[in-house]
Design a protein around this motif. Structure first.
Motif, PDB file in Angstrom:
ATOM      1  N   LEU A 208       0.836  -1.198   0.000  1.00 21.68           N
ATOM      2  CA  LEU A 208       0.000   0.000   0.000  1.00 21.68           C
ATOM      3  C   LEU A 208       0.875   1.254   0.000  1.00 21.68           C
ATOM      4  CD1 LEU A 208      -2.673  -1.107   2.632  1.00 21.68           C
ATOM      5  CD2 LEU A 208      -3.208  -0.428   0.283  1.00 21.68           C
ATOM      6  N   GLY A 209       0.249   2.386  -0.248  1.00 23.07           N
ATOM      7  CA  GLY A 209       0.945   3.658  -0.109  1.00 23.07           C
ATOM      8  C   GLY A 209       0.986   4.508  -1.353  1.00 23.07           C
ATOM      9  N   THR A 210       0.858   3.897  -2.519  1.00 21.99           N
ATOM     10  CA  THR A 210       0.990   4.703  -3.736  1.00 21.99           C
ATOM     11  C   THR A 210      -0.156   5.683  -3.913  1.00 21.99           C
ATOM     12  OG1 THR A 210       1.606   4.545  -6.086  1.00 21.99           O
ATOM     13  CG2 THR A 210      -0.243   3.191  -5.356  1.00 21.99           C
ATOM     14  N   PRO A 242       5.943   1.247  -1.844  1.00 20.81           N
ATOM     15  CA  PRO A 242       5.393   1.576  -3.165  1.00 20.81           C
ATOM     16  C   PRO A 242       6.412   1.436  -4.295  1.00 20.81           C
ATOM     17  CG  PRO A 242       4.641   3.167  -1.539  1.00 20.81           C
ATOM     18  CD  PRO A 242       5.660   2.304  -0.849  1.00 20.81           C
ATOM     19  N   ILE A 243       5.933   0.925  -5.423  1.00 17.73           N
ATOM     20  CA  ILE A 243       6.794   0.804  -6.595  1.00 17.73           C
ATOM     21  C   ILE A 243       6.916   2.163  -7.294  1.00 17.73           C
ATOM     22  CG2 ILE A 243       6.158  -1.612  -6.901  1.00 17.73           C
ATOM     23  CD1 ILE A 243       4.386  -0.753  -9.270  1.00 17.73           C
ATOM     24  N   TRP A 244       7.862   2.251  -8.220  1.00 16.76           N
ATOM     25  CA  TRP A 244       8.066   3.471  -9.007  1.00 16.76           C
ATOM     26  C   TRP A 244       6.809   3.800  -9.789  1.00 16.76           C
ATOM     27  CZ3 TRP A 244       7.941   4.472 -14.313  1.00 16.76           C
ATOM     28  CH2 TRP A 244       8.519   5.685 -14.735  1.00 16.76           C
ATOM     29  N   LEU A 280      11.607  -3.569  -7.838  1.00 15.73           N
ATOM     30  CA  LEU A 280      10.819  -4.676  -8.376  1.00 15.73           C
ATOM     31  C   LEU A 280      10.393  -4.496  -9.826  1.00 15.73           C
ATOM     32  CD1 LEU A 280       8.576  -5.443  -5.265  1.00 15.73           C
ATOM     33  CD2 LEU A 280      10.725  -6.542  -5.948  1.00 15.73           C
ATOM     34  N   VAL A 281      10.171  -3.255 -10.258  1.00 17.42           N
ATOM     35  CA  VAL A 281       9.722  -2.982 -11.628  1.00 17.42           C
ATOM     36  C   VAL A 281      10.629  -1.913 -12.230  1.00 17.42           C
ATOM     37  CG1 VAL A 281       7.762  -2.373 -13.103  1.00 17.42           C
ATOM     38  CG2 VAL A 281       7.347  -3.428 -10.868  1.00 17.42           C
ATOM     39  N   PRO A 282      11.109  -2.100 -13.476  1.00 20.31           N
ATOM     40  CA  PRO A 282      11.962  -1.079 -14.100  1.00 20.31           C
ATOM     41  C   PRO A 282      11.283   0.288 -14.127  1.00 20.31           C
ATOM     42  CG  PRO A 282      12.003  -3.087 -15.401  1.00 20.31           C
ATOM     43  CD  PRO A 282      10.945  -3.288 -14.360  1.00 20.31           C
ATOM     44  N   ASP A 290      -0.108   2.836 -17.757  1.00 18.15           N
ATOM     45  CA  ASP A 290      -0.411   4.265 -17.676  1.00 18.15           C
ATOM     46  C   ASP A 290       0.613   5.020 -16.840  1.00 18.15           C
ATOM     47  OD1 ASP A 290      -0.955   3.124 -15.264  1.00 18.15           O
ATOM     48  OD2 ASP A 290      -3.094   3.582 -15.253  1.00 18.15           O
ATOM     49  N   ASN A 291       1.815   4.481 -16.746  1.00 23.82           N
ATOM     50  CA  ASN A 291       2.876   5.023 -15.904  1.00 23.82           C
ATOM     51  C   ASN A 291       2.570   4.911 -14.415  1.00 23.82           C
ATOM     52  OD1 ASN A 291       5.179   5.671 -17.368  1.00 23.82           O
ATOM     53  ND2 ASN A 291       4.383   7.641 -18.034  1.00 23.82           N
ATOM     54  N   LEU A 292       1.547   4.150 -14.075  1.00 19.71           N
ATOM     55  CA  LEU A 292       1.209   3.914 -12.672  1.00 19.71           C
ATOM     56  C   LEU A 292       1.005   2.428 -12.400  1.00 19.71           C
ATOM     57  CD1 LEU A 292       0.304   4.692  -9.809  1.00 19.71           C
ATOM     58  CD2 LEU A 292      -1.971   5.223 -10.757  1.00 19.71           C
ATOM     59  N   HIS A 293       0.196   1.767 -13.228  1.00 21.96           N
ATOM     60  CA  HIS A 293      -0.102   0.350 -13.052  1.00 21.96           C
ATOM     61  C   HIS A 293       0.760  -0.478 -14.007  1.00 21.96           C
ATOM     62  CE1 HIS A 293      -3.803   2.523 -11.879  1.00 21.96           C
ATOM     63  NE2 HIS A 293      -3.884   1.601 -10.929  1.00 21.96           N
TER      64      HIS A 293
END
Length: 315
Positions: A208-210, A242-244, A280-282, A290-293
């Motif tokens: 969570l957190g994004t 949170p991921i990038w 975890l994700v480039p 969508d630059n988020l998911h």
């Protein structure tokens, strides 16, 4: 053979509870009734999504060459898919956008013994009945019970493939018996954490957190982990920071500061381990819808990298 709903429950994974509707369809729920009542009062957006067939699967071993099910779609968030995998490889994908709201899905399978997983749409509410398997079958044997908590990325929006969410990718390798309580738009909200009678997970994963990294205060996050610990004691917890995200590049320093504050909070708890989501994700738009998911490629990498981290830290 056609399965009764009671027989269906034995191969149906990802549910906390079931309800047979008047029309004979079996509906599954990943939240308790009190949790769903809370979402209904709090926010329609959350309530619609809390009943989605997120991470719900039919899993069994068989020599069958044909599996079919009758379905009804009650609500659609995004048009992802019904899917069948055979020994971990996709065998057929049926996109929600290409079918009616009610009908039958058929999966033809190769001959010989095999492990089959049928994935229900991740971002829709689907009920099923009259599942038919044309040979004897054995329900899958699952591993530890894992409660997976998160937002839309955990629920599965982004890949537009139900078997290709990061949770599905990771779980093909981990073989957890999961209840996925990811819900679109969600935040660290302690009110959603309620005791689920009869359910005690062996592990808990929180991602969570994004959706709230710009918050001025960390009080909600502190309260969330306090409540989680009150309910589940020292059950092992994995916190994925949170991921990038590339939809607001100017906000990245704020997101990084949020991550640092989050780590400070969870490090107070000896039963909580941390995975850095930024690893975890480039950090490239090619891996996102969508630059988020994360899209299907991003979710594949997310899931596999997460598994590596889980194994590395011994969670």
């Amino acid at each position: 053979m056609r399965l009764t709903n009671e027989e269906l429950k034995k191969i149906y994974f990802g549910a906390y509870s079931f309800q047979e509707r008047e029309d004979g369809y079996l509906q599954s729920f990943q939240y308790s009734q009190s949790q769903m009542d809370y979402f209904k009062e709090a926010f329609d957006f959350w309530y619609d999504r809390c009943m989605a067939s997120t991470a719900k699967t039919l899993e069994f071993s068989t020599t069958a060459t044909r599996v079919s099910l009758e379905y009804k779609i009650l609500w659609t968030g995004s048009e992802d898919s019904f899917e069948a995998t055979v020994d971990g490889l996709a065998a057929r994908i049926v996109y929600v956008k290409d079918i009616e709201k009610e009908g039958t899905v058929v999966f033809d399978l190769p001959e010989g013994p095999k492990d089959v997983v049928v994935y229900l749409p991740a971002d829709a509410t689907v009920v099923i009945r009259n599942v038919e398997i044309n040979a004897p079958y054995t329900p899958a044997v699952k591993g530890p019970k894992v409660l997976w908590l998160g937002d839309s990325i955990t629920q599965g929006f982004g890949p537009l493939r139900s078997s290709h969410t990061y949770v599905s990718v990771a779980n093909r390798l981990l073989h957890y018996d999961i209840i996925n309580q990811g819900i679109g738009g969600y935040v660290y909200d302690r009110k959603s954490l309620q005791k689920m009678d009869g359910y005690k997970p062996d592990k808990i994963i929180v991602s969570l957190g994004t959706n709230q990294y710009g918050t001025e205060s960390m009080q909600d996050i502190e309260a969330y982990y306090e409540t989680l610990t009150e309910i589940y004691g020292d059950t092992p917890v994995l916190c994925i920071t949170p991921i990038w995200r590339g939809d607001n590049m100017e906000g990245l320093p704020t997101l990084i500061r949020f991550r640092e504050k989050l780590v400070e909070i969870v490090e107070r708890y000896p039963h909580i381990q941390i995975v850095d989501g930024f690893r975890l994700v480039p950090h490239l738009s090619e891996y996102y819808l969508d630059n988020l998911h994360p899209n299907a490629l991003g979710a594949e990498i997310y899931g596999r990298n997460l598994v590596e981290e889980i194994r590395r830290i011994g969670f």
